[in-house]
Design a protein around this motif. Structure first.
Motif, PDB file in Angstrom:
ATOM      1  N   MET A  63       3.988  -1.054  14.121  1.00  8.62           N
ATOM      2  CA  MET A  63       4.245  -0.939  12.692  1.00  8.62           C
ATOM      3  C   MET A  63       2.943  -0.740  11.919  1.00  8.62           C
ATOM      4  SD  MET A  63       6.128  -0.611  10.037  1.00  8.62           S
ATOM      5  CE  MET A  63       7.715  -0.659  10.806  1.00  8.62           C
ATOM      6  N   GLU A  64       1.895  -1.400  12.340  1.00  6.06           N
ATOM      7  CA  GLU A  64       0.605  -1.251  11.654  1.00  6.06           C
ATOM      8  C   GLU A  64       0.084   0.181  11.752  1.00  6.06           C
ATOM      9  OE1 GLU A  64      -2.567  -1.853   9.315  1.00  6.06           O
ATOM     10  OE2 GLU A  64      -0.845  -3.185   9.539  1.00  6.06           O
ATOM     11  N   ALA A  65       0.457   0.898  12.809  1.00  5.23           N
ATOM     12  CA  ALA A  65      -0.032   2.260  13.026  1.00  5.23           C
ATOM     13  C   ALA A  65       0.778   3.330  12.287  1.00  5.23           C
ATOM     14  CB  ALA A  65      -0.042   2.564  14.517  1.00  5.23           C
ATOM     15  N   THR A  66       1.885   2.968  11.675  1.00  8.28           N
ATOM     16  CA  THR A  66       2.727   3.971  11.015  1.00  8.28           C
ATOM     17  C   THR A  66       2.047   4.528   9.765  1.00  8.28           C
ATOM     18  OG1 THR A  66       3.911   2.310   9.711  1.00  8.28           O
ATOM     19  CG2 THR A  66       4.869   2.912  11.859  1.00  8.28           C
ATOM     20  N   PRO A  67       2.371   5.776   9.398  1.00  9.52           N
ATOM     21  CA  PRO A  67       1.735   6.373   8.217  1.00  9.52           C
ATOM     22  C   PRO A  67       2.146   5.678   6.921  1.00  9.52           C
ATOM     23  CG  PRO A  67       3.440   7.830   9.078  1.00  9.52           C
ATOM     24  CD  PRO A  67       3.285   6.701  10.059  1.00  9.52           C
ATOM     25  N   ASN A  91       0.484   2.831   4.028  1.00 12.29           N
ATOM     26  CA  ASN A  91      -0.007   2.160   5.228  1.00 12.29           C
ATOM     27  C   ASN A  91      -1.209   2.922   5.766  1.00 12.29           C
ATOM     28  OD1 ASN A  91       0.272  -0.108   6.985  1.00 12.29           O
ATOM     29  ND2 ASN A  91       1.221   1.184   8.528  1.00 12.29           N
ATOM     30  N   GLN A  92      -1.063   3.699   6.823  1.00 12.37           N
ATOM     31  CA  GLN A  92      -2.207   4.385   7.436  1.00 12.37           C
ATOM     32  C   GLN A  92      -2.469   5.786   6.881  1.00 12.37           C
ATOM     33  OE1 GLN A  92      -4.462   3.069   9.434  1.00 12.37           O
ATOM     34  NE2 GLN A  92      -3.389   1.119   9.395  1.00 12.37           N
ATOM     35  N   SER A  97      -1.385  12.139   0.820  1.00 15.40           N
ATOM     36  CA  SER A  97      -1.032  13.046   1.911  1.00 15.40           C
ATOM     37  C   SER A  97       0.478  13.031   2.133  1.00 15.40           C
ATOM     38  CB  SER A  97      -1.774  12.671   3.192  1.00 15.40           C
ATOM     39  OG  SER A  97      -1.356  11.407   3.663  1.00 15.40           O
ATOM     40  N   PRO A  98       1.064  14.199   2.436  1.00 14.30           N
ATOM     41  CA  PRO A  98       2.519  14.243   2.631  1.00 14.30           C
ATOM     42  C   PRO A  98       2.931  13.670   3.986  1.00 14.30           C
ATOM     43  CG  PRO A  98       1.579  16.419   2.938  1.00 14.30           C
ATOM     44  CD  PRO A  98       0.449  15.512   2.523  1.00 14.30           C
ATOM     45  N   ARG A 125      -2.634   2.257   0.167  1.00 17.99           N
ATOM     46  CA  ARG A 125      -2.233   1.153   1.047  1.00 17.99           C
ATOM     47  C   ARG A 125      -1.649   0.000   0.226  1.00 17.99           C
ATOM     48  NH1 ARG A 125      -2.801  -0.014   6.319  1.00 17.99           N
ATOM     49  NH2 ARG A 125      -2.716  -2.186   6.902  1.00 17.99           N
ATOM     50  N   ASP A 126      -0.472  -0.459   0.647  1.00 21.61           N
ATOM     51  CA  ASP A 126       0.281  -1.567   0.064  1.00 21.61           C
ATOM     52  C   ASP A 126       0.855  -1.264  -1.326  1.00 21.61           C
ATOM     53  OD1 ASP A 126      -0.081  -3.146   2.355  1.00 21.61           O
ATOM     54  OD2 ASP A 126      -1.993  -3.897   1.596  1.00 21.61           O
ATOM     55  N   GLU A 127       0.661  -0.053  -1.827  1.00 18.42           N
ATOM     56  CA  GLU A 127       1.325   0.375  -3.066  1.00 18.42           C
ATOM     57  C   GLU A 127       2.646   1.023  -2.688  1.00 18.42           C
ATOM     58  OE1 GLU A 127       0.165  -0.197  -6.239  1.00 18.42           O
ATOM     59  OE2 GLU A 127      -1.372  -1.382  -5.222  1.00 18.42           O
TER      60      GLU A 127
END
Length: 150
Positions: A63-67, A91-92, A97-98, A125-127
């Motif tokens: 999950m941490e690696a997901t866009p 996240n990542q 970016s689309p 990130r986190d928004e």
């Protein structure tokens, strides 16, 4: 293929603290809804509470690696259309970016009735940002799944 049905079942098993029963349900939910942050946390917790710590860590790392992550998914059916709305959490993927998601919609008999692709501009990130995808179809969709596409 009813994402909403699997999500509701997962929540019921989580509330009942039925960790062993929740694992296969959460795995199936993540197959249908792979960016679902809540499902990922439920699965990681279930693995941890049945002593499968390696699987728990692997799920959290996945999950941490997901866009992006998705939350608050809702399905609305109307005359000739099915709409899915939700929120994307950064996240990542770099901000702006689309991230393209291909939604596959299913009818009552489980057959595929259509696909639609939506591009979500990744928030910071986190928004969060809202999104929607609409399938125009005379047959109402009773379920859907999606995948990240390039």
């Amino acid at each position: 293929n009813s994402r909403d049905g699997w999500y509701n079942l997962a929540n019921a098993l989580y509330a009942a603290e039925n960790w062993e029963g929740l694992i296969p349900v959460a795995v199936r939910l993540i197959e249908i809804d792979p960016l679902n942050y809540d499902a990922s946390l439920m699965l990681a917790r279930s693995y941890r509470d049945v002593g499968q710590n390696e699987n728990s860590v692997a799920e959290l790392e996945r999950m941490e690696a997901t866009p992006i992550r998705l939350q608050s998914m809702q399905t609305q059916r109307g005359a000739g259309r099915t709409m899915v709305t939700g929120q994307a959490i950064g996240n990542q993927a770099p901000q702006g970016s689309p991230v393209r998601l291909r939604f596959t919609f299913y009818g009552e008999d489980g057959s595929q009735i259509g696909t639609e692709t939506v591009a979500i501009n990744a928030p910071a990130r986190d928004e969060t940002t809202s999104f929607e995808v609409v399938l125009e179809s005379e047959e109402p969709a009773v379920g859907y799944s999606y995948e990240v596409v390039n």
